[in-house]
Scaffold this motif. Structure first.
Motif, PDB file in Angstrom:
ATOM      1  N   ARG B  65      -2.790  16.894   5.107  1.00 54.57           N
ATOM      2  CA  ARG B  65      -1.544  15.885   5.203  1.00 54.57           C
ATOM      3  C   ARG B  65      -2.117  14.630   4.543  1.00 54.57           C
ATOM      4  N   ILE B  66      -3.293  14.078   5.053  1.00 54.34           N
ATOM      5  CA  ILE B  66      -3.787  12.690   4.677  1.00 54.34           C
ATOM      6  C   ILE B  66      -3.849  12.777   3.173  1.00 54.34           C
ATOM      7  N   VAL B  67      -4.748  13.789   2.640  1.00 56.17           N
ATOM      8  CA  VAL B  67      -4.883  13.621   1.297  1.00 56.17           C
ATOM      9  C   VAL B  67      -3.692  13.696   0.427  1.00 56.17           C
ATOM     10  N   TRP B  68      -2.536  14.676   1.050  1.00 54.59           N
ATOM     11  CA  TRP B  68      -1.349  14.587   0.043  1.00 54.59           C
ATOM     12  C   TRP B  68      -0.666  13.129   0.378  1.00 54.59           C
ATOM     13  N   LYS B  69      -0.759  12.623   1.241  1.00 52.78           N
ATOM     14  CA  LYS B  69      -0.253  11.364   1.583  1.00 52.78           C
ATOM     15  C   LYS B  69      -0.629  10.195   0.580  1.00 52.78           C
ATOM     16  N   LEU B  70      -2.019  10.545   0.563  1.00 54.46           N
ATOM     17  CA  LEU B  70      -2.574   9.562  -0.441  1.00 54.46           C
ATOM     18  C   LEU B  70      -2.362   9.683  -1.874  1.00 54.46           C
ATOM     19  N   ILE B  71      -2.074  10.897  -2.355  1.00 57.60           N
ATOM     20  CA  ILE B  71      -2.102  11.311  -3.725  1.00 57.60           C
ATOM     21  C   ILE B  71      -0.512  11.281  -4.143  1.00 57.60           C
ATOM     22  N   ASN B  72       0.363  10.938  -3.174  1.00 57.66           N
ATOM     23  CA  ASN B  72       1.791  10.737  -3.510  1.00 57.66           C
ATOM     24  C   ASN B  72       2.098   9.412  -3.413  1.00 57.66           C
ATOM     25  N   PRO B  73       3.227   9.240  -4.167  1.00 62.07           N
ATOM     26  CA  PRO B  73       3.825   7.926  -4.405  1.00 62.07           C
ATOM     27  C   PRO B  73       4.153   7.340  -2.575  1.00 62.07           C
ATOM     28  N   LYS B  74       4.072   6.172  -2.453  1.00 61.32           N
ATOM     29  CA  LYS B  74       4.441   5.683  -1.170  1.00 61.32           C
ATOM     30  C   LYS B  74       5.847   5.540  -0.803  1.00 61.32           C
ATOM     31  N   VAL B  75       6.445   6.088   0.226  1.00 58.68           N
ATOM     32  CA  VAL B  75       7.566   6.010   0.479  1.00 58.68           C
ATOM     33  C   VAL B  75       7.801   4.687   1.245  1.00 58.68           C
ATOM     34  N   VAL B  76       8.810   3.902   0.644  1.00 59.02           N
ATOM     35  CA  VAL B  76       8.928   2.384   1.083  1.00 59.02           C
ATOM     36  C   VAL B  76       9.804   2.576   2.229  1.00 59.02           C
ATOM     37  N   SER B  77       9.728   1.390   2.966  1.00 62.49           N
ATOM     38  CA  SER B  77      10.668   1.104   4.100  1.00 62.49           C
ATOM     39  C   SER B  77      11.991   0.948   3.775  1.00 62.49           C
ATOM     40  N   LEU B  78      13.020   1.181   4.554  1.00 67.35           N
ATOM     41  CA  LEU B  78      14.514   1.047   4.220  1.00 67.35           C
ATOM     42  C   LEU B  78      14.727  -0.568   4.377  1.00 67.35           C
ATOM     43  N   GLU B  79      15.596  -1.037   3.451  1.00 62.44           N
ATOM     44  CA  GLU B  79      15.520  -2.542   3.482  1.00 62.44           C
ATOM     45  C   GLU B  79      16.071  -3.298   4.844  1.00 62.44           C
ATOM     46  N   THR B  80      17.134  -2.056   5.336  1.00 63.84           N
ATOM     47  CA  THR B  80      17.443  -2.671   6.440  1.00 63.84           C
ATOM     48  C   THR B  80      16.430  -2.809   7.687  1.00 63.84           C
ATOM     49  N   HIS B  81      15.513  -2.269   7.481  1.00 66.05           N
ATOM     50  CA  HIS B  81      14.326  -2.144   8.674  1.00 66.05           C
ATOM     51  C   HIS B  81      14.034  -3.784   8.998  1.00 66.05           C
ATOM     52  N   ALA B  82      14.145  -4.196  10.112  1.00 60.96           N
ATOM     53  CA  ALA B  82      13.288  -5.507  10.601  1.00 60.96           C
ATOM     54  C   ALA B  82      11.786  -5.783  10.205  1.00 60.96           C
ATOM     55  N   PRO B  83      11.336  -6.796   9.846  1.00 63.27           N
ATOM     56  CA  PRO B  83      10.003  -6.930   9.887  1.00 63.27           C
ATOM     57  C   PRO B  83       9.312  -6.529  10.798  1.00 63.27           C
ATOM     58  N   TYR B  84       9.566  -6.869  12.096  1.00 58.30           N
ATOM     59  CA  TYR B  84       9.046  -6.152  13.118  1.00 58.30           C
ATOM     60  C   TYR B  84       8.879  -4.691  13.160  1.00 58.30           C
ATOM     61  N   GLU B  85      10.196  -4.155  12.824  1.00 59.35           N
ATOM     62  CA  GLU B  85      10.025  -2.622  12.872  1.00 59.35           C
ATOM     63  C   GLU B  85       8.965  -2.109  11.651  1.00 59.35           C
ATOM     64  N   LYS B  86       8.921  -2.774  10.675  1.00 55.97           N
ATOM     65  CA  LYS B  86       8.108  -2.075   9.651  1.00 55.97           C
ATOM     66  C   LYS B  86       6.610  -2.247  10.056  1.00 55.97           C
TER      67      LYS B  86
END
Lengths: 189, 178
Positions: B65-86
């Motif tokens: 899973r960690i390898v798969w995560k590293l070789i995949n595009p990073k899923v970005v946080s939703l714009e509605t998420h507050a900075p502290y939530e991120k």
């Protein structure tokens, strides 16, 4: 001359009245072991030992009844040749070794039974409980060692009931008693 | 879509997430239960055997899973998420991975402290590396237990966060993992 003689006499009488020799159990050279066995399901014996302990005894073949022995055993050093089992034995299911990390035996009465046999009565503190136990012991031998020291060795056996020491009986009806087999060699101090 | 995109998790990431979630809860439950089994229970030997076997499977999935995560595009946080939530989400995710790695490692160190290998479903063996410290089985055992409690505590926080996004913020945070 008179003075020298007197000094010699005084010295020899001092030597005669000296107490029985003190011995330190040779745990450094591992010429001692504290072994146990307990039945497994009633079908076989499971054996193990305590790897760390220390102690001393006093012994004089002429005055056996004045002998004394005391031993401290590190209960966390239990070794049955299986890490998962040792972990379990040290847990609260058995020895609670984090709470009661030391077991202690101090003799209260040693009796010469003749023919190199001894009866060693003493208090064993194990699992936080102190009980009087009797060890049937035997002197194996004593004498000079090849390296300039003097040694004496004994072996002994006793049976401990888990219940007497508040250790839960979790291993079935055939496994409520532990047979202890003790072998000690002391170096004269 | 098997792979992740910047906006969405791919199917493989989702399968890994939920499969590991099921395995983690099962291992935690079995772990709690098996240490108190009666010596005469028919599960006394089999429960630890399966716990260890599945634990090794979990370790393999974690590495993959960690390898798969590293070789995949990073899923970005939703714009509605507050900075502290991120920040909180990021820290929680990193801790979840770290705790999992430490838990499987400490589990391995319990069973291999006496040079015995770990049998995986009577299928193959993971060899021992020997003991690194005195009474390793006890030390590793304490870590294994407390790290597992910590992990489940963190998972609860993780779930509360997901539910907050679903029912209070009503955004699509949770939906992206479904």
């Amino acid at each position: 001359m008179k003075k020298v003689l007197f000094t010699l006499l005084a010295a020899s009488s001092l030597a005669l009245t000296a107490n029985a020799a003190e011995y330190k159990i040779d745990n450094k050279g591992a010429h001692a072991s504290i072994n146990f066995k307990i039945q497994h399901l009633g079908y076989s014996w499971l054996t193990g030992r305590f790897n760390k302990f220390s102690g001393q005894f006093s012994y004089d073949a002429e005055k056996v009844n004045e002998s004394k022995i005391s031993i401290n055993i590190d209960t966390t050093s239990i070794d049955s040749n299986h890490a998962e089992r040792d972990k379990h034995l040290r847990s609260d299911d058995f020895l609670s070794a984090d709470k009661f990390s030391t077991a202690k035996f101090v003799s209260t009465k040693i009796t010469d039974k003749g023919d190199n046999k001894l009866e060693v009565v003493g208090d064993l503190t194990l699992h936080g409980k102190t009980q009087s136990i009797t060890i049937d012991a035997q002197k194996i031998g004593e004498g000079k060692d090849p390296w300039g020291g003097y040694r004496a060795g004994f072996s002994g056996e006793t049976v401990l009931k888990l219940k007497d020491f508040g250790i839960p009986e979790k291993l079935g009806p055939k496994s409520t008693e532990v047979y202890m087999q003790l072998h000690i060699e002391g170096i004269k101090q | 879509m098997i792979k992740n995109t910047q906006q969405e998790y791919g199917s493989l990431s989702k399968v890994l997430h939920w499969l590991m979630a099921i395995i983690i809860f099962t291992l935690f439950g079995v772990g709690l239960w098996m240490v108190d089994l009666d010596y005469y229970s028919e599960w006394y030997k089999t429960a630890p055997h399966y716990h260890k076997s599945v634990g090794i499977v979990l370790a393999s999935l974690l590495i993959f899973r960690i390898v798969w995560k590293l070789i995949n595009p990073k899923v970005v946080s939703l714009e509605t998420h507050a900075p502290y939530e991120k920040v909180a989400a990021k820290i929680t995710h990193i801790l979840l991975y770290c705790l999992l790695a430490l838990i499987v490692t400490s589990g391995y160190l319990i069973s291999t402290a006496d040079d015995r290998a770990i049998e995986v479903f009577n299928w193959f063996e993971i060899p021992s590396l020997g003991a690194f410290i005195n009474n390793q089985e006890d030390v590793a055992g304490d870590f294994h237990r407390w790290l597992a409690y910590s992990l489940i505590g963190l998972v609860v926080i993780h779930i509360i966060g997901a539910l907050k996004h679903q029912f209070i913020d009503k955004d699509k945070t949770l939906n992206r993992m479904l």
